[in-house]
Write a protein that holds these residues in place. Structure first.
Motif, PDB file in Angstrom:
ATOM      1  N   ARG A 160       0.829  -1.201   0.000  1.00 47.56           N
ATOM      2  CA  ARG A 160       0.000   0.000   0.000  1.00 47.56           C
ATOM      3  C   ARG A 160       0.866   1.255   0.000  1.00 47.56           C
ATOM      4  NH1 ARG A 160      -3.802   2.569  -2.233  1.00 47.56           N
ATOM      5  NH2 ARG A 160      -4.952   4.050  -0.902  1.00 47.56           N
ATOM      6  N   SER A 161       2.017   1.201   0.658  1.00 48.97           N
ATOM      7  CA  SER A 161       2.947   2.330   0.640  1.00 48.97           C
ATOM      8  C   SER A 161       3.435   2.609  -0.774  1.00 48.97           C
ATOM      9  CB  SER A 161       4.140   2.048   1.568  1.00 48.97           C
ATOM     10  OG  SER A 161       3.734   1.962   2.909  1.00 48.97           O
ATOM     11  N   THR A 194      12.498  13.522  -5.837  1.00 48.35           N
ATOM     12  CA  THR A 194      12.376  12.904  -4.518  1.00 48.35           C
ATOM     13  C   THR A 194      11.281  11.849  -4.508  1.00 48.35           C
ATOM     14  OG1 THR A 194      13.136  14.927  -3.447  1.00 48.35           O
ATOM     15  CG2 THR A 194      11.956  13.356  -2.072  1.00 48.35           C
ATOM     16  N   GLY A 195      10.134  12.171  -5.087  1.00 49.28           N
ATOM     17  CA  GLY A 195       9.033  11.201  -5.128  1.00 49.28           C
ATOM     18  C   GLY A 195       9.404   9.960  -5.900  1.00 49.28           C
ATOM     19  N   THR A 196      10.083  10.147  -7.014  1.00 50.36           N
ATOM     20  CA  THR A 196      10.510   9.015  -7.830  1.00 50.36           C
ATOM     21  C   THR A 196      11.508   8.138  -7.065  1.00 50.36           C
ATOM     22  OG1 THR A 196      10.201  10.287  -9.858  1.00 50.36           O
ATOM     23  CG2 THR A 196      11.611   8.359 -10.000  1.00 50.36           C
ATOM     24  N   ASN A 197      12.450   8.773  -6.375  1.00 55.29           N
ATOM     25  CA  ASN A 197      13.449   8.017  -5.621  1.00 55.29           C
ATOM     26  C   ASN A 197      12.820   7.226  -4.478  1.00 55.29           C
ATOM     27  OD1 ASN A 197      15.565   8.901  -7.211  1.00 55.29           O
ATOM     28  ND2 ASN A 197      16.058  10.632  -5.897  1.00 55.29           N
ATOM     29  N   LEU A 242       2.762   6.056  -2.678  1.00 53.49           N
ATOM     30  CA  LEU A 242       3.891   6.834  -3.193  1.00 53.49           C
ATOM     31  C   LEU A 242       3.740   7.076  -4.687  1.00 53.49           C
ATOM     32  CD1 LEU A 242       6.937   5.308  -1.261  1.00 53.49           C
ATOM     33  CD2 LEU A 242       6.078   7.650  -1.087  1.00 53.49           C
ATOM     34  N   ALA A 243       3.247   6.073  -5.411  1.00 54.18           N
ATOM     35  CA  ALA A 243       3.002   6.256  -6.846  1.00 54.18           C
ATOM     36  C   ALA A 243       1.940   7.326  -7.068  1.00 54.18           C
ATOM     37  CB  ALA A 243       2.574   4.937  -7.477  1.00 54.18           C
ATOM     38  N   LEU A 244       0.914   7.319  -6.228  1.00 61.44           N
ATOM     39  CA  LEU A 244      -0.162   8.299  -6.349  1.00 61.44           C
ATOM     40  C   LEU A 244       0.341   9.712  -6.070  1.00 61.44           C
ATOM     41  CD1 LEU A 244      -3.241   8.779  -6.699  1.00 61.44           C
ATOM     42  CD2 LEU A 244      -3.450   8.467  -4.220  1.00 61.44           C
TER      43      LEU A 244
END
Length: 596
Positions: A26-27, A51-54, A31-33
């Motif tokens: 779910r994390s 940062t989100g991608t990493n 994070l993808a969302l």
């Protein structure tokens, strides 16, 4: 005694192994969302931050490792416990960490593994995990600052510790709510965030994980403010640049606490790699050395022991070669990735798109081993290192360190065309003893006609090629880069082990067909019949002239037991010498030895 999970309104008050995997998956989904939102929050030094991608990449690596562990245990007829899954999550995150924020996330997951009981994660486990994560992160960072992911983590851990609840649900909710409050305050804690009017990107990512825990336990996602930039990213980035361009209070630098996935003042490149065959003391030594070379230094371990331990290394620096070379005496360096933070997408600084920018060593613009510098007209100049090396583990070793590889085949036929097929403005070629003088002459002529800016370096063996590649510095000129690499190769004495094809008379006596011959340079220096004895004797012979680092490349005749036997004997016999070993796969030589 097995502890059973209890349920409140059909929701678990503890998490077993299955529940922990549900939270991890779910994390990843959350994070993808929120990936683009998190990317946009990290507005400097360029607006296309990652940062989100990493964080997403790191969490996916953790889940992949945990699912593999779960499947492996199930295939053996067993059932994984919460601790086994938690430990696997931590190992996967450290091994797959991307960016400064990903490295920090790996320590949060590692802490869960260290805190979990075998069967479940409960309220006390969660408190202990957050507290342990704070300790691990504080130890790992070069200069922790307030207003970053560290602040969010510390406040979440403090709230969990203050909670007197015995239910995991209540402790998780207290931690998440405190994390959200801390995140909101980050805007006022760092000048760069205040100027851009945003919260910390890494802290926002951590809150996603804290909220995912609450959602898994309660079935409801906590309501949070909409964390958006108050203006277009480019405008916010311009505001940051206009006021100094860094995230440092008083110009001291905020990156290093994962606030910015960008450069600190005066540093352009993000260098990451994995370190194995080391220990905590040498990891601390590496952390201290890297602080002299750059900022945003993070060196974190996965909690493993002996040869199974691994450390993720992160630094922002202008000296790529030294950042990697510093680690060589301290363990085995693998999975090198370099990102040009001023041009992370490899588009010459246009910032057209965001995304996963990590490449391999020397891949400062996502070009697969290429270095980019400004050309005469401002256009990017692409430099690549090409290693002539047989396909297999050796090629993978060179490729993992950032080089393009070319298989020499049986006689070097086709090498010229294969090297010319590598797209680059500048080439550095490592022959590695695989080409005859005639082949090298033909390659030199072809490169002068087709490329114009190319150097063939005098690497007479694969160990010299690896030594040269370790000091490759794409930030300097081609001539200086080539000189440093050639100097490193020349400083590496090399030898190899072959099997005699027939009876013969050598400089050290008569050999029979099938004997093992230790060849130093071009001369036979020893004759042995046992493979383990032969390599150990060859290294002993070479160390008689001194040395600090021994590299052994083991061919197919050395299985895992033989390899470990050789390394163990050498390390015991030469405790002051760093000894590392790699698989070399099939080839004419049974083993290669390099001494620096």
């Amino acid at each position: 005694m097995t502890q059973e999970s209890t349920h409140v309104e059909d929701r678990p008050s503890t998490l077993d192994a299955h529940g922990l995997l549900i939270w991890a998956r779910r994390s990843v989904e959350m994070l993808a969302l929120h990936r683009e939102e998190i990317n946009a929050l990290n507005v400097f030094p360029v607006p296309d931050s990652d940062t989100g991608t990493n964080l997403l990449y790191t969490m996916r690596a953790a889940v992949d490792r945990a699912e593999g562990e779960d499947a492996w245990i199930a295939e053996g007829g067993g059932t994984a416990g919460a601790r086994e899954i938690a430990v696997a999550l931590g190992h996967g995150a450290v091994h797959g960490a991307r960016g400064n924020s990903g490295v920090i996330l790996s320590q949060v997951l590692r802490a869960v593994g260290e805190a979990a009981t075998f069967t479940v994660v409960d309220a006390s486990t969660y408190r202990r995990a957050l507290r342990t994560a704070v300790t691990l992160v504080d130890h790992a960072l070069s200069d922790p600052l307030e207003g970053t992911i560290v602040t969010v983590l510390r406040e979440a851990a403090s709230a969990a510790a203050r909670s007197s609840a015995t239910s995991l649900v209540e402790v998780a909710r207290a931690a998440a709510d405190a994390g959200a409050e801390a995140l909101g305050r980050t805007t006022t804690q760092l000048p760069a965030l205040r100027r851009a009017g945003v919260v910390d990107a890494g802290g926002r990512g951590l809150l996603v994980l804290l909220d995912a825990m609450v959602e898994v336990l309660t079935g409801q996602t906590p309501e949070r403010p909409e964390y958006v930039t108050p203006s277009e990213p480019a405008t916010a980035a311009a505001a940051v640049a206009a006021s100094g361009g860094d995230g440092r209070p008083g110009g001291a630098g905020a990156e290093g606490t994962c606030d910015a996935e960008g450069a600190g003042r005066g540093t352009r490149y993000e260098v990451m790699y994995s370190l194995t065959h080391s220990d905590d003391a040498r990891a601390d030594e590496l952390r201290s050395a890297l602080r002299m070379l750059g900022d945003s230094v993070v060196v974190v371990g996965d909690g493993g022991s002996d040869v199974n331990a691994r450390w993720a290394v992160h630094v922002h620096t202008d000296d790529i070669g030294s950042a990697i070379e510093t680690a060589l005496p301290l363990g085995r360096v693998t999975e090198i990735r370099v990102t040009d933070m001023l041009d992370p997408t490899g588009d010459g600084g246009r910032g057209d798109s965001a995304g996963d920018t990590a490449g391999t060593a020397g891949d400062t613009a996502g070009t697969g081993g290429a270095a980019r510098r400004g050309g005469p007209g401002g256009e990017p100049v692409v430099r690549r290192v090409v290693a002539v090396v047989p396909d297999g583990p050796l090629a993978e070793l060179f490729a993992g360190a950032g080089a393009a590889t070319v298989d020499p085949g049986e006689d070097g036929e086709g090498v010229v065309d294969a090297v010319l097929a590598v797209e680059a403005d500048e080439l550095l070629v490592l022959p590695n003893g695989e080409l005859s003088r005639d082949r090298i002459s033909a390659l030199d002529a072809a490169l002068r006609d087709a490329v114009g800016h190319a150097l063939i370096l005098p690497t007479g063996s694969v160990v010299q090629g690896l030594a040269a590649l370790a000091v490759h510095d794409p930030t300097t000129t081609l001539s200086l880069d080539g000189f440093s690499m050639a100097d490193a190769a020349a400083g590496t004495r090399h030898a190899h082990l072959v099997r005699a094809e027939q009876d013969a008379l050598t400089l050290v006596g008569r050999c029979a067909a099938g004997d093992l011959l230790g060849v130093v340079g071009h001369d036979v220096a020893l004759i042995e019949t046992d493979a383990v004895e032969a390599v150990c004797a060859l290294v002993d012979r070479m160390l008689s002239a001194g040395g600090e680092l021994v590299t052994v490349l083991f061919g197919d005749e050395y299985d895992e037991a033989a390899t470990e036997s050789v390394l163990s004997r050498l390390r015991s016999a030469h405790p002051d010498i760093e000894v590392v070993g790699y698989a070399a796969g099939p080839g004419r030589a049974l083993a290669h030895v390099g001494v620096e």
